[in-house]
Write a protein that holds these residues in place. Structure first.
Motif, PDB file in Angstrom:
ATOM      1  N   THR A 111      84.893  -0.759 -65.234  1.00 21.14           N
ATOM      2  CA  THR A 111      83.888  -1.335 -66.121  1.00 21.14           C
ATOM      3  C   THR A 111      84.413  -2.585 -66.812  1.00 21.14           C
ATOM      4  O   THR A 111      85.595  -2.661 -67.177  1.00 21.14           O
ATOM      5  N   ARG A 112      83.510  -3.575 -66.959  1.00 23.75           N
ATOM      6  CA  ARG A 112      83.897  -4.810 -67.651  1.00 23.75           C
ATOM      7  C   ARG A 112      83.117  -4.928 -68.966  1.00 23.75           C
ATOM      8  O   ARG A 112      82.788  -6.018 -69.406  1.00 23.75           O
ATOM      9  N   GLY A 124      79.527  10.697 -78.040  1.00 26.00           N
ATOM     10  CA  GLY A 124      79.335  10.809 -76.591  1.00 26.00           C
ATOM     11  C   GLY A 124      80.170  11.942 -76.017  1.00 26.00           C
ATOM     12  O   GLY A 124      79.720  12.703 -75.159  1.00 26.00           O
ATOM     13  N   CYS A 128      78.783  15.180 -74.069  1.00 27.46           N
ATOM     14  CA  CYS A 128      79.199  15.514 -72.700  1.00 27.46           C
ATOM     15  C   CYS A 128      79.813  16.909 -72.629  1.00 27.46           C
ATOM     16  O   CYS A 128      79.609  17.639 -71.653  1.00 27.46           O
ATOM     17  N   ASN A 169      71.835   4.207 -58.594  1.00 35.09           N
ATOM     18  CA  ASN A 169      72.631   4.052 -59.812  1.00 35.09           C
ATOM     19  C   ASN A 169      73.980   3.381 -59.522  1.00 35.09           C
ATOM     20  O   ASN A 169      74.382   2.419 -60.198  1.00 35.09           O
ATOM     21  N   ARG A 180      80.321 -10.373 -63.966  1.00 36.24           N
ATOM     22  CA  ARG A 180      81.398 -10.896 -64.825  1.00 36.24           C
ATOM     23  C   ARG A 180      82.696 -11.015 -64.058  1.00 36.24           C
ATOM     24  O   ARG A 180      83.018 -10.147 -63.244  1.00 36.24           O
ATOM     25  N   ARG A 188      74.633 -12.256 -67.799  1.00 36.20           N
ATOM     26  CA  ARG A 188      73.906 -13.071 -66.829  1.00 36.20           C
ATOM     27  C   ARG A 188      72.693 -12.273 -66.348  1.00 36.20           C
ATOM     28  O   ARG A 188      72.629 -11.059 -66.564  1.00 36.20           O
ATOM     29  N   PRO A 190      70.817 -10.129 -63.916  1.00 38.03           N
ATOM     30  CA  PRO A 190      71.137  -9.362 -62.700  1.00 38.03           C
ATOM     31  C   PRO A 190      70.144  -9.679 -61.581  1.00 38.03           C
ATOM     32  O   PRO A 190      68.947  -9.836 -61.848  1.00 38.03           O
ATOM     33  N   ASN A 202      69.848   0.495 -62.931  1.00 38.52           N
ATOM     34  CA  ASN A 202      70.849   1.576 -62.978  1.00 38.52           C
ATOM     35  C   ASN A 202      70.286   2.803 -63.698  1.00 38.52           C
ATOM     36  O   ASN A 202      70.524   3.944 -63.307  1.00 38.52           O
ATOM     37  N   PHE A 225      67.895  18.218 -69.692  1.00 38.43           N
ATOM     38  CA  PHE A 225      68.776  17.052 -69.523  1.00 38.43           C
ATOM     39  C   PHE A 225      68.016  15.897 -68.863  1.00 38.43           C
ATOM     40  O   PHE A 225      68.211  14.727 -69.227  1.00 38.43           O
ATOM     41  N   PHE A 228      66.045  14.373 -71.621  1.00 41.27           N
ATOM     42  CA  PHE A 228      66.890  13.542 -72.483  1.00 41.27           C
ATOM     43  C   PHE A 228      67.198  12.209 -71.802  1.00 41.27           C
ATOM     44  O   PHE A 228      67.104  11.145 -72.414  1.00 41.27           O
ATOM     45  N   TYR A 244      66.743  -9.471 -72.499  1.00 41.63           N
ATOM     46  CA  TYR A 244      66.778 -10.509 -71.451  1.00 41.63           C
ATOM     47  C   TYR A 244      65.664 -11.536 -71.669  1.00 41.63           C
ATOM     48  O   TYR A 244      65.877 -12.739 -71.497  1.00 41.63           O
TER      49      TYR A 244
HETATM   50  N1  NDX Z   1      76.929   8.336 -72.060  1.00 39.29           N
HETATM   51  C1  NDX Z   1      74.695   9.294 -71.474  1.00 39.29           C
HETATM   52  N2  NDX Z   1      72.222   9.277 -80.464  1.00 39.29           N
HETATM   53  C2  NDX Z   1      76.396   7.974 -73.344  1.00 39.29           C
HETATM   54  C3  NDX Z   1      77.500   7.571 -74.292  1.00 39.29           C
HETATM   55  C4  NDX Z   1      76.928   7.162 -75.633  1.00 39.29           C
HETATM   56  O1  NDX Z   1      76.580   9.260 -70.046  1.00 39.29           O
HETATM   57  O2  NDX Z   1      74.244   9.662 -81.377  1.00 39.29           O
HETATM   58  C5  NDX Z   1      74.360   9.349 -72.932  1.00 39.29           C
HETATM   59  C6  NDX Z   1      76.113   8.953 -71.138  1.00 39.29           C
HETATM   60  C7  NDX Z   1      76.101   8.308 -76.241  1.00 39.29           C
HETATM   61  C8  NDX Z   1      74.974   8.719 -75.274  1.00 39.29           C
HETATM   62  C9  NDX Z   1      75.533   9.149 -73.895  1.00 39.29           C
HETATM   63  C10 NDX Z   1      74.112   9.834 -75.887  1.00 39.29           C
HETATM   64  C11 NDX Z   1      73.519   9.432 -77.253  1.00 39.29           C
HETATM   65  C12 NDX Z   1      74.651   9.006 -78.198  1.00 39.29           C
HETATM   66  C13 NDX Z   1      75.424   7.865 -77.532  1.00 39.29           C
HETATM   67  C14 NDX Z   1      76.300   7.331 -78.656  1.00 39.29           C
HETATM   68  C15 NDX Z   1      75.386   7.443 -79.894  1.00 39.29           C
HETATM   69  C16 NDX Z   1      74.162   8.223 -79.446  1.00 39.29           C
HETATM   70  C17 NDX Z   1      75.521  10.215 -78.557  1.00 39.29           C
HETATM   71  C18 NDX Z   1      76.358  10.436 -73.981  1.00 39.29           C
HETATM   72  C19 NDX Z   1      73.570   9.103 -80.516  1.00 39.29           C
HETATM   73  C20 NDX Z   1      71.450  10.109 -81.357  1.00 39.29           C
HETATM   74  C21 NDX Z   1      71.394   9.491 -82.745  1.00 39.29           C
HETATM   75  C22 NDX Z   1      70.054  10.210 -80.793  1.00 39.29           C
HETATM   76  C23 NDX Z   1      72.023  11.523 -81.432  1.00 39.29           C
HETATM   77  O3  NDX Z   1      79.364  -5.498 -72.486  1.00 39.29           O
HETATM   78  P1  NDX Z   1      78.465  -4.413 -72.002  1.00 39.29           P
HETATM   79  O4  NDX Z   1      78.965  -3.018 -72.326  1.00 39.29           O
HETATM   80  O5  NDX Z   1      77.014  -4.600 -72.377  1.00 39.29           O
HETATM   81  O6  NDX Z   1      78.555  -4.540 -70.356  1.00 39.29           O
HETATM   82  C24 NDX Z   1      77.722  -3.753 -69.535  1.00 39.29           C
HETATM   83  C25 NDX Z   1      77.472  -4.449 -68.216  1.00 39.29           C
HETATM   84  N3  NDX Z   1      76.258  -5.273 -68.231  1.00 39.29           N
HETATM   85  C26 NDX Z   1      76.215  -6.586 -67.945  1.00 39.29           C
HETATM   86  N4  NDX Z   1      77.186  -7.475 -67.600  1.00 39.29           N
HETATM   87  C27 NDX Z   1      76.811  -8.764 -67.382  1.00 39.29           C
HETATM   88  N5  NDX Z   1      75.524  -9.209 -67.459  1.00 39.29           N
HETATM   89  C28 NDX Z   1      74.525  -8.329 -67.759  1.00 39.29           C
HETATM   90  N6  NDX Z   1      73.258  -8.757 -67.822  1.00 39.29           N
HETATM   91  C29 NDX Z   1      74.860  -6.966 -68.034  1.00 39.29           C
HETATM   92  N7  NDX Z   1      74.127  -5.881 -68.387  1.00 39.29           N
HETATM   93  C30 NDX Z   1      75.011  -4.860 -68.521  1.00 39.29           C
HETATM   94  O7  NDX Z   1      77.214  -3.419 -67.252  1.00 39.29           O
HETATM   95  C31 NDX Z   1      78.392  -2.461 -69.044  1.00 39.29           C
HETATM   96  O8  NDX Z   1      79.746  -2.707 -68.764  1.00 39.29           O
HETATM   97  C32 NDX Z   1      77.686  -2.156 -67.728  1.00 39.29           C
HETATM   98  C33 NDX Z   1      76.509  -1.177 -67.881  1.00 39.29           C
HETATM   99  O9  NDX Z   1      75.791  -1.495 -69.038  1.00 39.29           O
HETATM  100  P2  NDX Z   1      74.348  -0.854 -69.348  1.00 39.29           P
HETATM  101  O10 NDX Z   1      73.993  -1.177 -70.748  1.00 39.29           O
HETATM  102  O11 NDX Z   1      73.390  -1.256 -68.274  1.00 39.29           O
HETATM  103  O12 NDX Z   1      74.602   0.747 -69.146  1.00 39.29           O
HETATM  104  P3  NDX Z   1      75.275   1.800 -70.147  1.00 39.29           P
HETATM  105  O13 NDX Z   1      74.327   2.244 -71.177  1.00 39.29           O
HETATM  106  O14 NDX Z   1      76.615   1.251 -70.567  1.00 39.29           O
HETATM  107  O15 NDX Z   1      75.498   3.034 -69.113  1.00 39.29           O
HETATM  108  C34 NDX Z   1      76.469   2.962 -68.087  1.00 39.29           C
HETATM  109  C35 NDX Z   1      76.131   4.005 -67.029  1.00 39.29           C
HETATM  110  C36 NDX Z   1      74.740   3.801 -66.388  1.00 39.29           C
HETATM  111  O16 NDX Z   1      74.849   4.054 -65.009  1.00 39.29           O
HETATM  112  C37 NDX Z   1      73.853   4.829 -67.047  1.00 39.29           C
HETATM  113  O17 NDX Z   1      72.823   5.257 -66.173  1.00 39.29           O
HETATM  114  C38 NDX Z   1      74.835   5.958 -67.362  1.00 39.29           C
HETATM  115  O18 NDX Z   1      76.080   5.334 -67.610  1.00 39.29           O
HETATM  116  N8  NDX Z   1      74.397   6.712 -68.565  1.00 39.29           N
HETATM  117  C39 NDX Z   1      74.573   6.173 -69.819  1.00 39.29           C
HETATM  118  C40 NDX Z   1      74.185   6.865 -70.916  1.00 39.29           C
HETATM  119  C41 NDX Z   1      73.708   8.256 -70.829  1.00 39.29           C
HETATM  120  C42 NDX Z   1      73.348   8.669 -69.487  1.00 39.29           C
HETATM  121  C43 NDX Z   1      73.809   7.950 -68.406  1.00 39.29           C
HETATM  122  C44 NDX Z   1      72.444   9.844 -69.346  1.00 39.29           C
HETATM  123  O19 NDX Z   1      71.807  10.259 -70.315  1.00 39.29           O
HETATM  124  N9  NDX Z   1      72.289  10.426 -68.170  1.00 39.29           N
END
Ligand code: NDX
Length: 263
Positions: A111-112, A124, A128, A169, A180, A188, A190, A202, A225, A228, A244
């Motif tokens: 991841t970047r 998180g 999990c 995904n 990046r 940028r 996508p 994704n 799940f 959620f 965007y």
């Molecule tokens: N992890 C699921 N809420 C989460 C961790 C955080 O697996 O308290 C949910 C998971 C947790 C969350 C989890 C649950 C809810 C929590 C939260 C923290 C607080 C929250 C607990 C457990 C909470 C309440 C109050 C309701 C209780 O710099 P950057 O990071 O933006 O870079 C991004 C990059 N990128 C780009 N780069 C260049 N140009 C662009 N245009 C770009 N756009 C993005 O790509 C990242 O490095 C990367 C991906 O970014 P993004 O934002 O598209 O995805 P991301 O959200 O980071 O998820 C990554 C992958 C993705 O495949 C997604 O499907 C999967 O993980 N995921 C993520 C979250 C939850 C989940 C799956 C699920 O529910 N199944």
């Protein structure tokens, strides 16, 4: 159903997941990591994204894999073993491995992303841990599938959707990574794959995966799940889309947030 199956933790866990999904929609705010980290959490203590994703996703793989390894094979019937195996496979990839050609890639190593607020890492991790335990416990001790479940349309279609969603995904996360160079944290537009149609390609893949998993396992915890994931990732796709549109004047006008041509 094993004598060790207790209905109350299964119901409580499923209700908690459902309530968290509803809470996400009610708050309607993006989670303050990634694109929203600086605005929403300016003073947060952060860890590098790689370490944060590695740590927080660890229990999603380790807990069900531990349950799977611990069971006498007679207890866990074949469909439950396959289902738990699929769950572990998803998180094995998310946590550690994305095998490609002869090299072993690690999602959390690849991841970047920008540094991740520690408070969200902790939340998180707890999420999990709870979800890994819920799904693993249910399949190991409570699920009962008839011998012909393999040929049931719910199982076949569900596994098909799971694999399709996982493919979307992984491919979409790969496209995002390629935007990046190492060390960059800029955004940028996508391009390619399902990003041609939606900003949250994704997320769409991941939602399809968990809907498929819920169908194949026909269980309350898996349905909770999937719900959620739909709420959390659907809202995140909506916020990314808005981000965007604000950031790029030339953002493709026909692109939608999550569902091609519709939303
Ligand atoms: N992890 C699921 N809420 C989460 C961790 C955080 O697996 O308290 C949910 C998971 C947790 C969350 C989890 C649950 C809810 C929590 C939260 C923290 C607080 C929250 C607990 C457990 C909470 C309440 C109050 C309701 C209780 O710099 P950057 O990071 O933006 O870079 C991004 C990059 N990128 C780009 N780069 C260049 N140009 C662009 N245009 C770009 N756009 C993005 O790509 C990242 O490095 C990367 C991906 O970014 P993004 O934002 O598209 O995805 P991301 O959200 O980071 O998820 C990554 C992958 C993705 O495949 C997604 O499907 C999967 O993980 N995921 C993520 C979250 C939850 C989940 C799956 C699920 O529910 N199944």
């Amino acid at each position: 159903m094993s004598a060790r199956c207790q209905q109350s933790p299964v119901l409580a866990g499923s209700a908690t997941l459902t309530a968290l999904g509803a809470l996400v929609l009610y708050l309607a705010k993006p989670s303050g990591y990634g694109k929203y980290s600086e605005n929403l959490m300016p003073a947060a203590v952060r860890l590098p994204a790689r370490a944060a994703w590695f740590l927080q996703e660890l229990p999603s793989f380790a807990v069900p894999a531990g349950i799977l390894a611990w069971q006498p094979s007679s207890l866990l019937g074949p469909p439950a073993t396959v289902l738990l195996g699929l769950f572990c496979a998803h998180y094995f990839h998310r946590w550690i491995l994305n095998h490609k050609t002869t090299r072993t890639f690690v999602y959390s190593v690849l991841t970047r992303g920008r540094p991740f607020p520690v408070v969200f890492l902790f939340r998180g991790f707890v999420f999990c841990l709870g979800n890994g335990f819920l799904q693993g416990y249910y399949l190991a001790y409570c699920a009962e599938y008839p011998a012909e479940w393999y040929t049931d349309i719910r199982f076949s279609l569900g596994v098909f959707l799971f694999i399709l969603g996982m493919g979307i995904n992984i491919h979409s996360d790969y496209i995002l990574r390629q935007l990046r160079k190492p060390g960059e944290i800029i955004y940028r537009i996508p391009q390619g794959g399902l990003f041609t149609y939606v900003s949250g390609a994704n997320f769409l893949g991941e939602i399809i995966e968990w809907i498929g998993y819920a169908l194949a396992s026909w269980s309350l915890p898996a349905l909770a799940f999937a719900f959620f994931s739909l709420c959390f990732l659907g809202l995140r796709a909506f916020h990314h889309h808005r981000f965007y549109l604000k950031m790029f004047d030339d953002y493709p006008k026909s692109r939608r947030a999550l569902i091609p041509f519709i939303f």
